[in-house]
Design a protein around this motif. Structure first.
Motif, PDB file in Angstrom:
ATOM      1  N   THR A   1       0.851  -1.196   0.000  1.00 44.68           N
ATOM      2  CA  THR A   1       0.000   0.000   0.000  1.00 44.68           C
ATOM      3  C   THR A   1       0.887   1.247   0.000  1.00 44.68           C
ATOM      4  OG1 THR A   1      -0.128   0.033   2.414  1.00 44.68           O
ATOM      5  CG2 THR A   1      -1.862  -1.163   1.225  1.00 44.68           C
ATOM      6  N   VAL A   2       0.362   2.283  -0.614  1.00 46.72           N
ATOM      7  CA  VAL A   2       1.091   3.547  -0.739  1.00 46.72           C
ATOM      8  C   VAL A   2       0.218   4.649  -0.158  1.00 46.72           C
ATOM      9  CG1 VAL A   2       2.186   5.159  -2.337  1.00 46.72           C
ATOM     10  CG2 VAL A   2       2.220   2.710  -2.817  1.00 46.72           C
ATOM     11  N   ASN A   3       0.828   5.569   0.569  1.00 44.36           N
ATOM     12  CA  ASN A   3       0.128   6.740   1.099  1.00 44.36           C
ATOM     13  C   ASN A   3       0.349   7.922   0.151  1.00 44.36           C
ATOM     14  OD1 ASN A   3      -0.599   5.268   3.354  1.00 44.36           O
ATOM     15  ND2 ASN A   3       1.234   5.867   4.484  1.00 44.36           N
ATOM     16  N   ILE A   4      -0.730   8.501  -0.338  1.00 44.97           N
ATOM     17  CA  ILE A   4      -0.624   9.619  -1.279  1.00 44.97           C
ATOM     18  C   ILE A   4      -1.472  10.789  -0.795  1.00 44.97           C
ATOM     19  CG2 ILE A   4      -0.186   8.099  -3.252  1.00 44.97           C
ATOM     20  CD1 ILE A   4      -3.109   8.594  -4.097  1.00 44.97           C
ATOM     21  N   ASN A   5      -1.069  11.979  -1.273  1.00 47.84           N
ATOM     22  CA  ASN A   5      -1.834  13.209  -1.025  1.00 47.84           C
ATOM     23  C   ASN A   5      -2.338  13.698  -2.374  1.00 47.84           C
ATOM     24  OD1 ASN A   5      -2.732  15.853  -0.533  1.00 47.84           O
ATOM     25  ND2 ASN A   5      -1.329  16.077   1.183  1.00 47.84           N
ATOM     26  N   LEU A   6      -3.636  13.573  -2.587  1.00 52.94           N
ATOM     27  CA  LEU A   6      -4.223  13.904  -3.877  1.00 52.94           C
ATOM     28  C   LEU A   6      -5.276  14.993  -3.684  1.00 52.94           C
ATOM     29  CD1 LEU A   6      -4.446  13.229  -6.911  1.00 52.94           C
ATOM     30  CD2 LEU A   6      -6.214  11.563  -6.319  1.00 52.94           C
TER      31      LEU A   6
ATOM     32  N   PHE B   1      -4.899   9.537   1.188  1.00 49.12           N
ATOM     33  CA  PHE B   1      -5.473   8.232   0.849  1.00 49.12           C
ATOM     34  C   PHE B   1      -4.452   7.123   1.063  1.00 49.12           C
ATOM     35  CE2 PHE B   1      -7.704  11.305  -1.838  1.00 49.12           C
ATOM     36  CZ  PHE B   1      -9.028  11.000  -1.559  1.00 49.12           C
ATOM     37  N   HIS B   2      -4.978   5.921   1.422  1.00 46.34           N
ATOM     38  CA  HIS B   2      -4.213   4.675   1.383  1.00 46.34           C
ATOM     39  C   HIS B   2      -4.602   3.958   0.098  1.00 46.34           C
ATOM     40  CE1 HIS B   2      -3.068   5.228   5.569  1.00 46.34           C
ATOM     41  NE2 HIS B   2      -4.362   5.383   5.881  1.00 46.34           N
ATOM     42  N   ILE B   3      -3.640   3.646  -0.755  1.00 50.21           N
ATOM     43  CA  ILE B   3      -3.935   3.031  -2.057  1.00 50.21           C
ATOM     44  C   ILE B   3      -2.951   1.885  -2.288  1.00 50.21           C
ATOM     45  CG2 ILE B   3      -2.497   4.775  -3.227  1.00 50.21           C
ATOM     46  CD1 ILE B   3      -4.384   4.537  -5.637  1.00 50.21           C
ATOM     47  N   ASP B   4      -3.469   0.760  -2.829  1.00 49.21           N
ATOM     48  CA  ASP B   4      -2.546  -0.366  -3.070  1.00 49.21           C
ATOM     49  C   ASP B   4      -1.692  -0.060  -4.294  1.00 49.21           C
ATOM     50  OD1 ASP B   4      -3.800  -1.241  -5.490  1.00 49.21           O
ATOM     51  OD2 ASP B   4      -5.327  -2.286  -4.311  1.00 49.21           O
ATOM     52  N   GLU B   5      -0.610  -0.824  -4.438  1.00 50.79           N
ATOM     53  CA  GLU B   5       0.416  -0.495  -5.430  1.00 50.79           C
ATOM     54  C   GLU B   5      -0.119  -0.569  -6.856  1.00 50.79           C
ATOM     55  OE1 GLU B   5       5.141  -1.473  -6.139  1.00 50.79           O
ATOM     56  OE2 GLU B   5       3.868  -2.962  -5.186  1.00 50.79           O
ATOM     57  N   ASP B   6      -0.947  -1.592  -7.174  1.00 54.00           N
ATOM     58  CA  ASP B   6      -1.471  -1.731  -8.531  1.00 54.00           C
ATOM     59  C   ASP B   6      -2.393  -0.555  -8.879  1.00 54.00           C
ATOM     60  OD1 ASP B   6      -0.109  -4.093  -8.738  1.00 54.00           O
ATOM     61  OD2 ASP B   6      -1.833  -5.347  -8.161  1.00 54.00           O
ATOM     62  N   ALA B   7      -3.253  -0.196  -7.940  1.00 54.65           N
ATOM     63  CA  ALA B   7      -4.155   0.924  -8.181  1.00 54.65           C
ATOM     64  C   ALA B   7      -3.380   2.230  -8.322  1.00 54.65           C
ATOM     65  CB  ALA B   7      -5.172   1.027  -7.047  1.00 54.65           C
ATOM     66  N   TYR B   8      -2.288   2.347  -7.534  1.00 53.97           N
ATOM     67  CA  TYR B   8      -1.470   3.558  -7.609  1.00 53.97           C
ATOM     68  C   TYR B   8      -0.799   3.685  -8.974  1.00 53.97           C
ATOM     69  CZ  TYR B   8       2.431   6.731  -6.782  1.00 53.97           C
ATOM     70  OH  TYR B   8       3.335   7.760  -6.883  1.00 53.97           O
TER      71      TYR B   8
END
Length: 554
Positions: free
Chosen positions: A4-9, A14-21
């Motif tokens: 999972t990756v933490n992003i600021n959009l 958001f917490h987003i998994d690697e494939d979705a990211y």
């Protein structure tokens, strides 16, 4: 197991998994390539990111929710594929606007760009699909014809309605689908509008202003004005907060006071019930007043906090519109209650009772008021109405709404006419209430004794119950009023002018007026009743013996 990756959009976390990211990253890269030649490229990308973050935030079920491929695919389906979008194809963009299947429902925002003050009327015009001019006319009619409610409604809508700031919000305000095509078109239109204004600028004129330093002076003056307005806004915010909180506290106390009378026997309960002309319970008045007055002051308090802290978080649209609906309902119910209150006292009814006084021509009529020492200890006590108990512990309404008027009659004997009056929702209802008034007089020989009070049962409630006594005296009648008449006499002074400096004054009825026989000259302007008063320096003394015979001496 996926990472999972933490992003600021778009300012959201958001917490987003690697494939979705990775898929979301490719999607944004494709958009950037597609819009590389567009005007306002950075602004378009920023608005698209904010719209994508809003869509992802709607799918958040909890703070620990992880954005997956399914969520990203659904967002892309809403926003559209970049490879399907051609900037130069204006026809396709136009078709995107006319596609009713993709059109979103409108949201209410304030349009400050096209508005005159706060953008409320323009926003309502977008929402209802009508020209903002008609909204402004309706608000003006409410200001002048609705006792200023238009101003109050405008302030409330200004507070509860957010301003359309982002491109996505501006599209939602007009009901356009928030996708890549519309975001790009909207930003490009605004960019071209600004560019057009810049192209039309008279550069020579503004160049001369810059050379002379006028522009810098104007900017300094503008900064000064803005500073003054900011200080005023802070001061206004403090005033609004203090006023709003104080009003809300007072309303809460009033609601508790009115509500407690239904559970606790408080002194003012009977008075409140007597003034309640409707079938609504007392506590409902307090609750309705709390909503009708409290909700506007609550929003004024929020406006005060907003002026002090512009970054304060809003209470949310659901809460805003719920409170607005409660306010409208409370106002409507209060108006209906006011109409019912007025209709309950719209008519006046009365009963008339007449009694003859058998008075000999040589007798003197003595008139006085009496009080009941069970209810009061002084005849000077005056009560519009109060609640008392009789000797049998029956609760009654007690009132000193009694008045006396002395009039002339052509009949041979004096008589008294008693009129009991009350108000009601109809003539019949008012007359029934008047019939239930308890009032008595006593005639003992040549003595007329009048009650200075009336009584009625509590179930009749207070509806302006009143007793009017009309004493008709024929010409030549002698009478001696008691000083107790002072507070109840409503006679026409040109016919009967009662003097209060002494209880021994005797009056005589003549054709045009009643004259005092023994009043001092400085008190009685009609002191010419006896023709035998030859000398201005002489003084006449009038007394009455035991046989009620007048004796005059000079």
């Amino acid at each position: 197991m996926n990472k999972t990756v933490n992003i600021n959009l778009g300012g959201m976390f958001f917490h987003i998994d690697e494939d979705a990211y990775q898929k979301l990253t490719r999607y944004f890269d494709a958009i950037k390539r597609s819009l590389s030649n567009s005007s306002g490229h950075d602004e378009i990308i920023k608005d698209i990111e904010m719209r994508v973050s809003e869509l992802l935030n709607e799918k958040q079920k909890s703070d620990k929710h992880v954005v997956g491929l399914k969520d990203v695919d659904e967002v892309i389906a809403v926003m559209g594929q970049p490879e399907d979008y051609i900037i130069e194809d204006e026809l396709k963009v136009s078709n995107s606007y006319s596609d009713n299947t993709n059109r979103r429902s409108k949201k209410l925002y304030r349009d400050k760009e096209k508005g005159m003050i706060g953008g409320v009327a323009t926003g309502l015009g977008h929402y209802f699909g009508i020209d903002a001019v008609w909204i402004r006319i309706a608000l003006l009619l409410l200001v002048f014809g609705g006792f200023g409610t238009g101003i109050l409604a405008y302030i409330i809508l200004w507070v509860v309605t957010p301003e359309a700031i982002t491109t996505s919000e501006k599209l939602e305000m007009t009901g356009e689908p928030v996708n890549i095509s519309n975001i790009e078109k909207k930003v490009r239109e605004e960019f071209e509008s600004v560019s057009g204004k810049i192209k039309n600028v008279d550069y020579d004129k503004y160049g001369n202003q810059i050379k002379t330093g006028a522009s810098r002076l104007g900017n300094s003056f503008g900064d000064f004005i803005m500073t003054v307005f900011k200080v005023f806004a802070k001061f206004l915010g403090v005033i609004l907060i203090i006023t709003g909180i104080a009003t809300l506290v007072c309303l809460l106390i009033a609601v508790f006071t009115l509500g407690s009378s239904n559970f606790i026997d408080v002194p003012w309960q009977s008075f409140i019930e007597a003034g309640n002309f409707t079938d609504y319970p007392i506590w409902s008045f307090g609750l309705l007043m709390f909503f009708a007055v409290g909700i506007p002051f609550f929003f004024l308090t929020l406006l005060g906090f907003k002026l002090l802290s512009p970054n304060m978080k809003s209470i949310g649209n659901i809460a805003k519109y719920t409170l607005l609906a409660l306010w409208i309902i409370a106002i409507a119910i209060l108006i209906s209650i006011g109409i019912k209150q007025a209709s309950e006292v719209a008519y006046e009814g009365k009963t008339v009772q007449k009694e003859t006084i058998n008075l000999l021509p040589t007798d003197t009529l003595y008139v006085k008021f009496r009080y009941n020492d069970y209810y009061t200890k002084s005849i000077n006590d005056r009560e519009n109405f109060k609640f008392v108990q009789d000797s049998a512990n029956t609760e009654l309404i007690y009132s000193n709404n009694v008045r006396l008027q002395i009039l002339h009659t052509d009949e041979k004997l004096p008589f008294i006419q008693i009129e009991k009056m009350a108000r009601g929702k109809s003539f019949q209802d008012a007359k029934k209430r008047a019939e239930k008034i308890k009032y008595s007089i006593k005639i003992e020989g040549n003595n007329l004794i009048l009650d200075n009070y009336l009584l009625t049962e509590v179930t009749n409630k207070f509806r302006d119950q009143e007793v009017a006594i009309f004493l008709y005296l024929p010409e030549g009648t002698l009478f001696k009023p008691d000083s107790s008449l002072q507070d109840y006499d409503r006679s026409d002074d040109s016919f009967f002018n009662l003097h209060y400096s002494s209880d021994n004054y005797i009056y005589k009825v003549e054709n045009s007026q009643i004259k005092c026989l023994n009043c001092p000259t400085d008190e009685n302007e009609y002191n010419d009743v006896e023709n035998d008063m030859d000398d201005d320096s002489s003084q006449t003394s009038v007394t009455i013996n035991k046989n009620d015979t007048i004796i005059k001496t000079k």
